[in-house]
Design an enzyme around this catalytic site. Structure first.
Site, mmCIF file in Angstrom:
data_model
loop_
_atom_site.group_PDB
_atom_site.id
_atom_site.type_symbol
_atom_site.label_atom_id
_atom_site.label_comp_id
_atom_site.label_asym_id
_atom_site.label_seq_id
_atom_site.Cartn_x
_atom_site.Cartn_y
_atom_site.Cartn_z
ATOM 1 N N ALA A 67 0.784 -1.058 -0.115
ATOM 2 C CA ALA A 67 0.076 -0.159 0.031
ATOM 3 C C ALA A 67 0.900 1.154 0.094
ATOM 4 O O ALA A 67 2.072 1.250 0.303
ATOM 5 C CB ALA A 67 -0.946 0.156 1.342
ATOM 6 N N GLY A 110 0.479 -5.139 0.867
ATOM 7 C CA GLY A 110 -0.374 -5.257 0.202
ATOM 8 C C GLY A 110 -0.243 -5.743 -1.030
ATOM 9 O O GLY A 110 -1.450 -6.483 -1.717
ATOM 10 N N GLU A 113 -0.351 -9.451 -0.367
ATOM 11 C CA GLU A 113 -1.840 -9.734 0.011
ATOM 12 C C GLU A 113 -2.517 -9.869 -1.368
ATOM 13 O O GLU A 113 -3.552 -10.491 -1.546
ATOM 14 C CB GLU A 113 -2.339 -8.786 0.866
ATOM 15 C CG GLU A 113 -1.634 -8.912 2.276
ATOM 16 C CD GLU A 113 -1.927 -7.783 3.405
ATOM 17 O OE1 GLU A 113 -2.201 -8.198 4.495
ATOM 18 O OE2 GLU A 113 -2.022 -6.745 2.943
ATOM 19 N N GLU A 133 5.264 -4.931 6.887
ATOM 20 C CA GLU A 133 4.640 -3.783 7.774
ATOM 21 C C GLU A 133 5.044 -3.780 9.056
ATOM 22 O O GLU A 133 5.109 -2.467 9.591
ATOM 23 C CB GLU A 133 3.009 -4.385 7.809
ATOM 24 C CG GLU A 133 2.320 -4.166 6.371
ATOM 25 C CD GLU A 133 2.256 -5.482 5.805
ATOM 26 O OE1 GLU A 133 3.111 -6.416 5.946
ATOM 27 O OE2 GLU A 133 1.347 -5.780 4.726
HETATM 28 N N1 DAK Z 1 4.678 3.224 -0.947
HETATM 29 C C1 DAK Z 1 4.956 4.516 -1.220
HETATM 30 N N2 DAK Z 1 6.028 4.457 -2.001
HETATM 31 C C2 DAK Z 1 6.809 3.404 -2.099
HETATM 32 C C3 DAK Z 1 6.499 2.325 -1.426
HETATM 33 C C4 DAK Z 1 5.356 2.314 -0.660
HETATM 34 N N3 DAK Z 1 4.801 0.928 -0.399
HETATM 35 N N4 DAK Z 1 7.470 1.202 -2.056
HETATM 36 C C5 DAK Z 1 8.417 2.049 -2.839
HETATM 37 N N5 DAK Z 1 7.984 3.381 -2.924
HETATM 38 C C6 DAK Z 1 8.823 4.225 -3.405
HETATM 39 C C7 DAK Z 1 10.045 4.763 -2.896
HETATM 40 O O1 DAK Z 1 9.715 5.830 -1.772
HETATM 41 C C8 DAK Z 1 10.832 5.413 -3.880
HETATM 42 O O2 DAK Z 1 10.344 6.608 -4.196
HETATM 43 P P1 DAK Z 1 11.210 8.067 -4.488
HETATM 44 O O3 DAK Z 1 11.761 8.061 -3.230
HETATM 45 O O4 DAK Z 1 12.113 7.652 -5.700
HETATM 46 O O5 DAK Z 1 10.145 9.041 -4.595
HETATM 47 C C9 DAK Z 1 10.578 4.583 -5.161
HETATM 48 O O6 DAK Z 1 9.273 3.685 -4.872
HETATM 49 C C10 DAK Z 1 11.677 3.626 -5.318
HETATM 50 O O7 DAK Z 1 11.738 2.876 -4.096
HETATM 51 P P2 DAK Z 1 13.384 2.594 -3.450
HETATM 52 O O8 DAK Z 1 13.852 3.855 -3.830
HETATM 53 O O9 DAK Z 1 13.084 2.493 -2.055
HETATM 54 O O10 DAK Z 1 13.760 1.313 -3.955
HETATM 55 P P3 DAK Z 1 14.841 0.266 -3.568
HETATM 56 O O11 DAK Z 1 15.020 -0.695 -4.432
HETATM 57 O O12 DAK Z 1 15.907 0.785 -2.751
HETATM 58 O O13 DAK Z 1 13.742 -0.535 -2.490
HETATM 59 C C11 DAK Z 1 12.020 -1.670 -1.483
HETATM 60 C C12 DAK Z 1 12.822 -1.378 -2.741
HETATM 61 C C13 DAK Z 1 10.551 -2.243 -2.076
HETATM 62 C C14 DAK Z 1 12.818 -2.604 -0.705
HETATM 63 C C15 DAK Z 1 11.737 -0.337 -0.708
HETATM 64 O O14 DAK Z 1 10.953 0.526 -1.577
HETATM 65 C C16 DAK Z 1 10.673 -0.683 0.387
HETATM 66 O O15 DAK Z 1 10.841 -1.166 1.469
HETATM 67 N N6 DAK Z 1 9.195 -0.217 0.099
HETATM 68 C C17 DAK Z 1 8.285 -0.439 1.092
HETATM 69 C C18 DAK Z 1 7.794 -1.756 1.140
HETATM 70 C C19 DAK Z 1 6.884 -1.797 2.356
HETATM 71 O O16 DAK Z 1 7.166 -1.533 3.837
HETATM 72 N N7 DAK Z 1 5.414 -2.579 1.941
HETATM 73 C C20 DAK Z 1 4.333 -2.587 2.891
HETATM 74 C C21 DAK Z 1 3.543 -1.387 2.860
HETATM 75 S S1 DAK Z 1 2.340 -1.420 3.985
HETATM 76 C C22 DAK Z 1 -5.329 -2.559 3.800
HETATM 77 C C23 DAK Z 1 -5.077 -3.041 2.628
HETATM 78 C C24 DAK Z 1 -3.582 -3.127 2.391
HETATM 79 C C25 DAK Z 1 -2.642 -2.664 3.416
HETATM 80 C C26 DAK Z 1 -3.073 -2.372 4.555
HETATM 81 C C27 DAK Z 1 -4.507 -2.151 4.735
HETATM 82 N N8 DAK Z 1 -6.829 -2.497 4.088
HETATM 83 C C28 DAK Z 1 -7.780 -3.052 3.229
HETATM 84 C C29 DAK Z 1 -7.445 -1.742 5.326
HETATM 85 C C30 DAK Z 1 -1.191 -2.752 3.127
HETATM 86 C C31 DAK Z 1 -0.304 -2.419 3.903
HETATM 87 C C32 DAK Z 1 1.169 -1.986 3.273
HETATM 88 O O17 DAK Z 1 1.439 -2.745 2.170
#
Ligand code: DAK
Length: 259
Positions: A67, A110, A113, A133
């Site tokens: 997400a 997400g 998921e 998360e």
């Molecule tokens: N959200 C927003 N931006 C993201 C992102 C994300 N999840 N993942 C990556 N980006 C963006 C980065 O901020 C970066 O943007 P700029 O800085 O260039 O503007 C760009 O994508 C490239 O990412 P990185 O520079 O970080 O790239 P790397 O290769 O260094 O790293 C990575 C890749 C995937 C390991 C890293 O980006 C990362 O850790 N991303 C976050 C992964 C994460 O924590 N995902 C879980 C998010 S929480 C629900 C439904 C669903 C959910 C909740 C509730 N309901 C139905 C209520 C889901 C929740 C989640 O998924």
């Protein structure tokens, strides 16, 4: 209809539609608009008789990295409750046609998921699955503690959810999370092949079979068996059942009509 964050391919292959997640710079982070578009596209494809299965894919680097953290960061509990994202996710769960996720690169949070909402998953060797998360101070909210645990078992799910560690495509395959691992240049092609194979079958039988398998997540065995039995009987009311069995006896390929 045109969308901003997804691309719909009504004919990715005969009888197979595709939906591409398309926010590549953000690694296809699933913001609310993207999820709304995905829901709308899937509902339309679900009611289109010319389409029998759907492939969801991203790009080589990411299926979806979760997400959109930037969109969620400032929200409070009541904002989240009012947004009610679950209605979108639940609508995707209700799509009757089979959905195959074609995954390359990141399928996180997400994103992971969403793959688990699909019915089958084909991944490239570069795919990584994870529920990270916990590393941003929350926990999975769209099935990551439930569907993942049912798919890979407690030990691995607990490790993924509590440490945020990713697993490789190969590990995901061995754990039973996904169907197939293939070289990166083939992941979409293989997913389409799988979708085509399903699309050759009777669509009514496929629909009731999908519904019955999903029912097993929600019921005890006896109730599930009764549900299965009802769907099994129902199929004997279809022309496709007559055609399928006649074709077997006559040693020819069946021509299913979705009737
Ligand atoms: N959200 C927003 N931006 C993201 C992102 C994300 N999840 N993942 C990556 N980006 C963006 C980065 O901020 C970066 O943007 P700029 O800085 O260039 O503007 C760009 O994508 C490239 O990412 P990185 O520079 O970080 O790239 P790397 O290769 O260094 O790293 C990575 C890749 C995937 C390991 C890293 O980006 C990362 O850790 N991303 C976050 C992964 C994460 O924590 N995902 C879980 C998010 S929480 C629900 C439904 C669903 C959910 C909740 C509730 N309901 C139905 C209520 C889901 C929740 C989640 O998924």
């Amino acid at each position: 209809m045109s969308y901003e964050f997804i691309v719909v391919h009504e004919e990715l292959a005969p009888l197979v539609a595709g939906v591409q997640l398309n926010r590549p710079k953000e690694l296809n982070a699933l913001n609310l608009q993207l999820m709304g578009e995905l829901r709308s596209a899937l509902e339309k494809l679900d009611s289109n008789d010319d389409i029998r299965s759907i492939v969801i894919f991203g790009n080589e680097r990411a299926f979806a990295a979760g997400a959109d953290i930037k969109q969620m960061a400032g929200k409070g509990a009541i904002d989240m409750l009012k947004i009610d994202q679950f209605s979108t996710w639940d609508a995707i769960r209700r799509v009757k046609k089979p959905i195959i996720a074609a995954v390359s690169g990141f399928a996180l949070g997400g994103g992971c998921e969403l793959t688990m909402l699909c019915d089958m998953i084909v991944a490239s060797e570069t795919a990584q699955f994870g529920q990270p998360e916990i590393s941003i101070g929350v926990m999975p909210g769209a099935g990551g503690t439930q569907r993942l645990t049912r798919a890979v078992g407690k030990a691995r799910a607990m490790e993924m959810v509590l440490t945020g560690n990713f697993i490789s495509a190969q590990e995901a395959k061995e754990a039973g999370l996904i169907n197939k691992v293939v070289p990166v240049d083939l992941y979409l092609e293989e997913a389409i092949k799988l979708a085509q194979k399903v699309s050759e079958k009777s669509p009514i039988a496929v629909q009731l079979a999908k519904e019955s398998v999903l029912k097993s997540f929600d019921t005890g065995l006896q109730e599930g068996l009764f549900f299965e039995r009802k769907n099994f009987y129902t199929l004997f009311a279809t022309e496709d059942q007559k055609e399928g069995m006649a074709a077997f006896i006559e040693k020819r390929k069946p021509e299913f009509k979705n009737k």
